[in-house]
Write an enzyme that holds these catalytic residues in place. Structure first.
Site, PDB file in Angstrom:
ATOM      1  CB  CYS A  65      -0.944   0.121   1.222  1.00 58.61           C
ATOM      2  SG  CYS A  65      -0.334  -0.115   2.723  1.00 58.61           S
ATOM      3  CB  THR A  67       2.679   3.621   4.688  1.00 63.68           C
ATOM      4  OG1 THR A  67       1.563   2.789   5.254  1.00 63.68           O
ATOM      5  CG2 THR A  67       2.615   5.026   4.813  1.00 63.68           C
ATOM      6  CG  HIS A  98      15.895 -14.215  14.932  1.00 67.44           C
ATOM      7  ND1 HIS A  98      16.625 -13.356  15.684  1.00 67.44           N
ATOM      8  CD2 HIS A  98      16.876 -14.788  14.357  1.00 67.44           C
ATOM      9  CE1 HIS A  98      17.911 -13.607  15.713  1.00 67.44           C
ATOM     10  NE2 HIS A  98      18.069 -14.668  14.900  1.00 67.44           N
TER      11      HIS A  98
HETATM   12  C1  RB5 Z   1      -4.057   5.080   0.634  1.00 66.12           C
HETATM   13  O1  RB5 Z   1      -4.117   6.656   0.560  1.00 66.12           O
HETATM   14  C2  RB5 Z   1      -3.039   4.956   2.059  1.00 66.12           C
HETATM   15  O2  RB5 Z   1      -3.834   5.486   3.317  1.00 66.12           O
HETATM   16  C3  RB5 Z   1      -3.036   3.449   1.890  1.00 66.12           C
HETATM   17  O3  RB5 Z   1      -2.339   2.981   0.706  1.00 66.12           O
HETATM   18  C4  RB5 Z   1      -1.908   2.847   3.093  1.00 66.12           C
HETATM   19  O4  RB5 Z   1      -0.822   3.643   2.905  1.00 66.12           O
HETATM   20  C5  RB5 Z   1      -2.429   2.801   4.349  1.00 66.12           C
HETATM   21  O5  RB5 Z   1      -1.936   2.292   5.169  1.00 66.12           O
END
Ligand code: RB5
Length: 142
Positions: A65, A67, A98
């Site tokens: 995603c 992040t 681990h």
């Molecule tokens: C989408 O904008 C973003 O919130 C998602 O991709 C992710 O980073 C959420 O944890």
């Protein structure tokens, strides 16, 4: 080794690059979406892949995603899933040695494509050490 891969819109481009890399290198990989860059909800995709790994249909999962964090949080709600959000090769390696991590989550907005592919390869190549680490993993689920 069967690998399930998925992303939301925030990880769509990196998901496609990893899918191609794995296919080109003869891994068995199945893409569970999303299939375009329209805004969507990461828990839908994290749940799909986490369930497949939890039930043993796929040995490993890769979730991307923006992040990597939403994917990690969601996947770790599933027993027997050990999802790690990683941005460096050392952590990728240690999470296998681990922690016997079985889902890797990545942030497309955090790391570059080259590093992401190195992390994926390291994570796939590294074997769990077992022994005392297995005992600790057994203590995770209550
Ligand atoms: C989408 O904008 C973003 O919130 C998602 O991709 C992710 O980073 C959420 O944890």
């Amino acid at each position: 080794m069967k690998i399930a891969i998925a992303s939301d819109h925030g990880g769509f481009e990196l998901k496609n690059k990893i899918y191609k890399y794995l296919s080109d290198n003869n891994y068995t990989v199945e893409d569970f979406g999303t299939y375009n860059d329209e805004s969507c909800d990461y828990p839908i995709y994290a749940k799909k892949v986490a369930k497949l790994v939890q039930e043993g249909n796929f040995e490993r999962g890769i979730l991307i995603c923006g992040t990597g964090l939403g994917m990690q949080i969601t996947a770790n709600r599933f027993k027997k899933v050990r999802a790690v959000c990683v941005s460096d090769c050392y952590s990728a390696k240690m999470s296998r040695l681990h922690n016997n991590s079985n889902i890797l989550t990545l942030g497309q907005r955090v790391i570059g494509f080259g590093l992401a592919l190195d992390i994926v390869q390291t994570w796939l190549d590294t074997k769990f050490e077992g022994e005392r680490h297995q005992k600790r993993i057994d203590m995770i689920d209550v």
